[in-house]
Design a protein around this motif. Structure first.
Motif, PDB file in Angstrom:
ATOM      1  N   ASP A  64       0.813  -1.216   0.000  1.00  0.00           N
ATOM      2  CA  ASP A  64       0.000   0.000   0.000  1.00  0.00           C
ATOM      3  C   ASP A  64       0.847   1.267   0.000  1.00  0.00           C
ATOM      4  N   LEU A  65       2.118   1.136  -0.361  1.00  0.00           N
ATOM      5  CA  LEU A  65       3.008   2.288  -0.453  1.00  0.00           C
ATOM      6  C   LEU A  65       3.561   2.383  -1.866  1.00  0.00           C
ATOM      7  N   LEU A  66       3.458   3.579  -2.454  1.00  0.00           N
ATOM      8  CA  LEU A  66       3.999   3.842  -3.783  1.00  0.00           C
ATOM      9  C   LEU A  66       4.878   5.083  -3.704  1.00  0.00           C
ATOM     10  N   GLU A  67       6.117   4.981  -4.183  1.00  0.00           N
ATOM     11  CA  GLU A  67       7.044   6.111  -4.191  1.00  0.00           C
ATOM     12  C   GLU A  67       7.393   6.477  -5.625  1.00  0.00           C
ATOM     13  N   PHE A  93      -4.561   4.477  -7.220  1.00  0.00           N
ATOM     14  CA  PHE A  93      -5.555   4.875  -6.221  1.00  0.00           C
ATOM     15  C   PHE A  93      -6.964   4.390  -6.571  1.00  0.00           C
ATOM     16  N   GLN A  94      -7.155   3.825  -7.754  1.00  0.00           N
ATOM     17  CA  GLN A  94      -8.476   3.322  -8.126  1.00  0.00           C
ATOM     18  C   GLN A  94      -8.857   2.095  -7.307  1.00  0.00           C
ATOM     19  N   SER A  95      -7.869   1.290  -6.927  1.00  0.00           N
ATOM     20  CA  SER A  95      -8.156   0.082  -6.147  1.00  0.00           C
ATOM     21  C   SER A  95      -8.004   0.362  -4.657  1.00  0.00           C
ATOM     22  N   ARG A  98      -4.848  -3.039   0.477  1.00  0.00           N
ATOM     23  CA  ARG A  98      -4.888  -4.395   0.994  1.00  0.00           C
ATOM     24  C   ARG A  98      -5.065  -4.389   2.501  1.00  0.00           C
ATOM     25  N   GLU A  99      -4.591  -3.304   3.134  1.00  0.00           N
ATOM     26  CA  GLU A  99      -4.773  -3.197   4.581  1.00  0.00           C
ATOM     27  C   GLU A  99      -5.705  -2.031   4.894  1.00  0.00           C
ATOM     28  N   ARG A 100      -5.178  -0.874   5.327  1.00  0.00           N
ATOM     29  CA  ARG A 100      -6.055   0.227   5.745  1.00  0.00           C
ATOM     30  C   ARG A 100      -6.004   1.429   4.806  1.00  0.00           C
ATOM     31  N   VAL A 101      -4.800   1.889   4.482  1.00  0.00           N
ATOM     32  CA  VAL A 101      -4.621   3.161   3.780  1.00  0.00           C
ATOM     33  C   VAL A 101      -3.576   2.998   2.684  1.00  0.00           C
ATOM     34  N   LYS A 102      -3.842   3.595   1.528  1.00  0.00           N
ATOM     35  CA  LYS A 102      -2.833   3.679   0.479  1.00  0.00           C
ATOM     36  C   LYS A 102      -2.090   4.998   0.620  1.00  0.00           C
ATOM     37  N   VAL A 103      -0.773   4.942   0.600  1.00  0.00           N
ATOM     38  CA  VAL A 103       0.047   6.142   0.784  1.00  0.00           C
ATOM     39  C   VAL A 103       1.001   6.284  -0.407  1.00  0.00           C
ATOM     40  N   ALA A 104       0.949   7.438  -1.059  1.00  0.00           N
ATOM     41  CA  ALA A 104       1.871   7.747  -2.142  1.00  0.00           C
ATOM     42  C   ALA A 104       2.854   8.805  -1.664  1.00  0.00           C
ATOM     43  N   ILE A 105       4.137   8.548  -1.871  1.00  0.00           N
ATOM     44  CA  ILE A 105       5.186   9.513  -1.531  1.00  0.00           C
ATOM     45  C   ILE A 105       5.717  10.089  -2.835  1.00  0.00           C
ATOM     46  N   LEU A 106       5.534  11.393  -3.014  1.00  0.00           N
ATOM     47  CA  LEU A 106       6.002  12.068  -4.224  1.00  0.00           C
ATOM     48  C   LEU A 106       7.251  12.861  -3.891  1.00  0.00           C
ATOM     49  N   ASP A 107       8.402  12.317  -4.285  1.00  0.00           N
ATOM     50  CA  ASP A 107       9.684  12.950  -3.989  1.00  0.00           C
ATOM     51  C   ASP A 107       9.941  14.101  -4.947  1.00  0.00           C
ATOM     52  N   ALA A 108      10.656  15.122  -4.443  1.00  0.00           N
ATOM     53  CA  ALA A 108      11.038  16.279  -5.262  1.00  0.00           C
ATOM     54  C   ALA A 108       9.828  16.913  -5.933  1.00  0.00           C
TER      55      ALA A 108
END
Length: 269
Positions: A64-67, A93-95, A98-108
């Motif tokens: 559930d983590l995307l960087e 983010f459409q799906s 799998r657990e509680r929260v989807k988190v996207a980290i957008l660097d720079a």
């Protein structure tokens, strides 16, 4: 001899931020601060904590983590974060998580192109209920106002030197780190390479201007060269100011040849 950071995740400092983050409910956060102070590591800690509870166990990856972010960085001509790098966020983010929260980290996030920023804005305006986005940038002022206004800023500052002394007592390394644990740990991982680069930085300051120009071109091909020179110029305020101005010019895409030629002369100050 380097010691391991006492925190199980290797996070050094930022105790107040670690205490604050579990209480925040904002869908979008901006982690601002200088490079190397631990913003990315804390972002991963927060992402896993949202799914596994705080304090989270250490895991290298989580479904559930995307960087995302630029593929390369440098002092001269930083990479951009383009539309094609942001677009995967929308399908991801459409799906549901799998657990509680989807988190996207957008660097720079400050390097977003106009097209990428406009696309991201649509997501920030209507994020899914199970979604969180963390933007990482030097400061809120480096973001487009429309993006900044939709994010809650969490400011990271340099780590006090006394905390970094748990890793090393070497004054050259501590001056080079300038409060950034990430920079210090990278140097500690290859001390011989650090010493070689430090020798080159000293040669830059000891050489005549024409020879200095060639050395500057080599040293400042990577951002760490700037910090090496900065560490050696702490007692030379005029030369330090010239170095900072040169960096600002390089980041503004002024001709590197012109900037470094001027800096080679100004380091005589």
């Amino acid at each position: 001899m380097a010691l391991r950071p006492p925190h199980p995740w290797g996070i050094i400092g930022h105790e107040a931020i670690l205490e604050l983050l579990p209480r925040l409910k904002a869908a979008t956060l901006l982690f601002s601060g200088p490079e190397g102070v631990g913003r990315r590591l804390v972002a991963r800690w927060y992402a896993l904590g949202l799914n596994r509870g705080f304090p989270p166990p250490f895991l290298e990856a989580h479904p559930d983590l995307l960087e995302i972010g630029p593929k390369e960085r440098g002092l001269r001509g930083e990479a951009e974060v383009r539309l094609e790098e942001v677009e995967p966020l929308f399908d991801w983010f459409q799906s549901h998580p799998r657990e509680r929260v989807k988190v996207a980290i957008l660097d720079a996030a400050h390097l977003l192109t106009e097209a990428a920023a406009n696309a991201l804005l649509k997501l920030l305006e209507e994020p899914p209920s199970y979604g969180r986005i963390i933007l990482i940038a030097p400061s809120g002022e480096t973001l487009l106002p429309t993006l900044k206004s939709r994010a809650l800023e969490v400011a990271f500052g340099p780590i006090p030197e006394e905390k970094l002394r748990a890793l090393t007592q070497d004054p050259d390394l501590l001056a080079y780190a300038a409060g950034a644990p990430g920079r210090l740990l990278k140097a500690l991982s290859d001390p011989l390479a650090f010493q070689e680069r430090l020798k080159m930085a000293r040669r830059v300051l000891q050489s005549p201007p024409l020879e200095r120009l060639g050395l500057l071109q080599e040293l400042l091909a990577e951002e760490e060269g700037f910090y090496l020179l900065r560490a050696l110029l702490q007692n030379r305020p005029r030369a330090l100011l010239a170095l900072d101005r040169a960096r600002e010019a390089l980041e503004a895409y002024v001709s590197p040849n012109l900037v470094l030629a001027r800096l080679a002369l100004d380091l005589e100050l």
